[in-house]
Design a protein around this motif. Structure first.
Motif, PDB file in Angstrom:
ATOM      1  N   SER A 243     -29.081  -7.006 -63.015  1.00 19.24           N
ATOM      2  CA  SER A 243     -27.654  -7.206 -63.262  1.00 19.24           C
ATOM      3  C   SER A 243     -27.059  -8.214 -62.291  1.00 19.24           C
ATOM      4  O   SER A 243     -26.290  -9.100 -62.680  1.00 19.24           O
ATOM      5  N   GLY A 244     -27.420  -8.063 -61.018  1.00 15.33           N
ATOM      6  CA  GLY A 244     -26.913  -8.995 -60.015  1.00 15.33           C
ATOM      7  C   GLY A 244     -27.372 -10.417 -60.271  1.00 15.33           C
ATOM      8  O   GLY A 244     -26.609 -11.372 -60.103  1.00 15.33           O
ATOM      9  N   MET A 245     -28.632 -10.563 -60.680  1.00 18.51           N
ATOM     10  CA  MET A 245     -29.155 -11.889 -60.994  1.00 18.51           C
ATOM     11  C   MET A 245     -28.405 -12.516 -62.157  1.00 18.51           C
ATOM     12  O   MET A 245     -28.071 -13.702 -62.142  1.00 18.51           O
ATOM     13  N   ALA A 246     -28.112 -11.706 -63.189  1.00 17.84           N
ATOM     14  CA  ALA A 246     -27.443 -12.231 -64.374  1.00 17.84           C
ATOM     15  C   ALA A 246     -26.072 -12.803 -64.053  1.00 17.84           C
ATOM     16  O   ALA A 246     -25.596 -13.717 -64.732  1.00 17.84           O
ATOM     17  N   PHE A 247     -25.422 -12.251 -63.013  1.00 20.91           N
ATOM     18  CA  PHE A 247     -24.085 -12.727 -62.633  1.00 20.91           C
ATOM     19  C   PHE A 247     -24.097 -13.446 -61.288  1.00 20.91           C
ATOM     20  O   PHE A 247     -23.063 -13.598 -60.642  1.00 20.91           O
ATOM     21  N   ASN A 248     -25.294 -13.892 -60.869  1.00 18.48           N
ATOM     22  CA  ASN A 248     -25.441 -14.783 -59.708  1.00 18.48           C
ATOM     23  C   ASN A 248     -24.876 -14.208 -58.418  1.00 18.48           C
ATOM     24  O   ASN A 248     -24.244 -14.915 -57.618  1.00 18.48           O
ATOM     25  N   LYS A 249     -25.100 -12.906 -58.203  1.00 16.33           N
ATOM     26  CA  LYS A 249     -24.523 -12.256 -57.036  1.00 16.33           C
ATOM     27  C   LYS A 249     -25.099 -12.773 -55.721  1.00 16.33           C
ATOM     28  O   LYS A 249     -24.460 -12.640 -54.670  1.00 16.33           O
ATOM     29  N   ALA A 250     -26.292 -13.356 -55.762  1.00 16.17           N
ATOM     30  CA  ALA A 250     -26.902 -13.850 -54.521  1.00 16.17           C
ATOM     31  C   ALA A 250     -26.210 -15.107 -53.998  1.00 16.17           C
ATOM     32  O   ALA A 250     -26.314 -15.425 -52.815  1.00 16.17           O
ATOM     33  N   VAL A 251     -25.505 -15.820 -54.877  1.00 14.29           N
ATOM     34  CA  VAL A 251     -24.898 -17.082 -54.451  1.00 14.29           C
ATOM     35  C   VAL A 251     -23.391 -17.136 -54.685  1.00 14.29           C
ATOM     36  O   VAL A 251     -22.734 -18.085 -54.271  1.00 14.29           O
ATOM     37  N   THR A 252     -22.822 -16.138 -55.344  1.00 16.47           N
ATOM     38  CA  THR A 252     -21.394 -16.150 -55.665  1.00 16.47           C
ATOM     39  C   THR A 252     -20.579 -15.554 -54.529  1.00 16.47           C
ATOM     40  O   THR A 252     -20.896 -14.480 -54.019  1.00 16.47           O
ATOM     41  N   ASP A 253     -19.532 -16.247 -54.151  1.00 14.81           N
ATOM     42  CA  ASP A 253     -18.614 -15.762 -53.120  1.00 14.81           C
ATOM     43  C   ASP A 253     -17.645 -14.769 -53.761  1.00 14.81           C
ATOM     44  O   ASP A 253     -16.838 -15.157 -54.615  1.00 14.81           O
ATOM     45  N   PRO A 254     -17.698 -13.479 -53.376  1.00 14.10           N
ATOM     46  CA  PRO A 254     -16.805 -12.503 -54.011  1.00 14.10           C
ATOM     47  C   PRO A 254     -15.336 -12.756 -53.733  1.00 14.10           C
ATOM     48  O   PRO A 254     -14.471 -12.223 -54.427  1.00 14.10           O
ATOM     49  N   LEU A 255     -15.035 -13.584 -52.745  1.00 16.14           N
ATOM     50  CA  LEU A 255     -13.645 -13.891 -52.418  1.00 16.14           C
ATOM     51  C   LEU A 255     -13.172 -15.197 -53.060  1.00 16.14           C
ATOM     52  O   LEU A 255     -12.037 -15.614 -52.852  1.00 16.14           O
ATOM     53  N   ALA A 256     -14.054 -15.837 -53.823  1.00 12.38           N
ATOM     54  CA  ALA A 256     -13.672 -17.094 -54.473  1.00 12.38           C
ATOM     55  C   ALA A 256     -12.581 -16.857 -55.507  1.00 12.38           C
ATOM     56  O   ALA A 256     -12.446 -15.765 -56.054  1.00 12.38           O
TER      57      ALA A 256
END
Length: 399
Positions: A243-256
């Protein structure tokens, strides 16, 4: 906007101008319900519009941040807009569901995907809900880059063995197919073939001249209890999970900043989640799919509607971690989560709470756009409640 079947509505008991717009006789309960919701939550604003038998019967907006002519990001409700373009190409037999994707897009055969059909890919069963290494938001907006990466990706499950929401990649799949068979981008195809000729107030890529109408999507305002419950959602998991991979959680800034609130993202034409529109536009689009509207013939034939709205995937979702149902791109209703219409209905919601639905069984279509992102996300319960009242009013009219 006004016609001989509509009349102005207002509910002064909730404050001057709290609910405005027009409603046909017999559908007043919907505007009263919206007024009740507005009165109970000072942070709530929304637009709601509906058609029955191809005629607009409700066009209302309410709350302190609601405006008649504003448009805003509708997140994944964009998928339904792009899916109508795909349906039109299927209807014209320029695209065939049981042809391999590689028939139209040869590069897609990489990674063991040579036999993956258009049907499998567009029903969230291809096993490519994300790309590894994961992608940044800038890369997501670059269609050529995304198409090349997705074509090379090896599926994360054997295609057809399961389904999982291709939350970001299905936009690339649709856009590339449209480009390969028609030559236009999906956003241009939509505007030239559907949006402009039919006066539909939705944009996959927002033109510069529409920017003055755009309002920012307001962020969620969860209670402490809701915030705690959301922490367990698969969509909040880190990049190590599917799930995290599908929504790019490794590279997405949650504060963006929310992507639909960024001009360059709105302009990019990203057909998974970059669209902008109004409830009026979503309702008119879906009404046009199943009915004649304002003298214009219906956009999709009954046979095409039956094909794209037929359930192709149902059960546990590998990405979302809950049961989902999909047709060809379109979401299908289910009794636990998407209670938005009859079993024949089809449409798509968005992370912010927006909903666009066509319901051939009841010959109705509606659009709903809340100004603030719903909690926990996806189809807003309040929008589905308004739609339920709409169906009750319609049943009473036809009794």
């Amino acid at each position: 906007m006004t016609t001989d079947i509509t009349r102005p509505v207002g509910h002064p008991e909730t404050g001057a101008g709290a609910v405005q717009g027009f409603v046909a006789p017999g559908f007043e309960a919907v505007s009263r319900q919206l007024a009740h919701i507005v009165a109970g939550d000072d942070g709530y604003s929304a637009q709601f519009c509906a058609y029955t038998d191809g005629k607009k019967v409700i066009d209302i907006w309410g709350g302190p941040d609601a405006e008649e002519d504003s448009i805003q990001g509708v997140f994944s409700a964009t998928k339904g807009v792009a899916a109508v373009c795909v349906a039109l190409l299927l209807q014209r037999e320029l695209l065939l569901l049981d042809k391999p994707m590689s028939h139209y897009w040869p590069e897609f055969a990489q990674g063991g995907k040579a036999s993956v059909t258009v049907r499998t890919a567009l029903s969230h069963r291809a096993g490519v809900p994300g790309i590894e290494p994961q992608i940044t938001q800038d890369q997501l907006m670059d269609h050529e880059y995304m198409a090349a990466r997705l074509a090379a990706q090896t599926p994360h499950w054997y295609p057809g063995a399961a389904h999982g929401y291709h939350g970001l990649t299905i936009g690339t799949l649709m856009d590339e197919l449209v480009r390969r068979v028609d030559g236009r981008t999906v956003d241009r195809f939509f505007r030239e073939e559907i949006g402009d000729p039919r006066g539909i107030d939705v944009f996959i890529a927002t033109p510069e001249d529409q920017e003055p109408r755009v309002r920012d999507v307001l962020p969620q305002r969860p209670t402490p209890e809701q915030a705690a419950a959301m922490k367990g959602s698969p969509l909040r998991q880190d990049g190590d999970t599917l799930s995290g991979m599908a929504f790019n959680k490794a590279v997405t800034d949650p504060l963006a900043e929310l992507m639909p609130n960024v001009r360059r993202y709105r302009a990019a034409g990203q057909s998974s989640a970059g669209g902008v529109g109004s409830a009026r536009g979503l309702a008119r689009l879906y009404a046009s799919c199943i009915s004649e509207v304002d003298g214009m013939s219906r956009l999709l034939s009954p046979e095409t509607v039956a094909t794209v709205s037929q359930i192709h995937a149902a059960g546990p979702d590998m990405v979302l971690g809950l049961p989902t149902r999909f047709g060809i791109v379109f979401q299908k209703p289910d009794p636990d989560r998407l209670r938005w219409g009859s079993h024949t209905s089809f449409g798509h919601d968005g992370a912010g709470g927006a909903i666009g639905v066509a319901d051939p069984w009841h010959s109705l279509a509606y659009g709903y756009v809340p100004r603030r992102m719903s909690v926990p996300g996806g189809a807003d319960e309040r929008g589905m409640d308004l739609a339920r009242t709409l169906r009750q009013c319609l049943a009473e009219q036809r009794a």
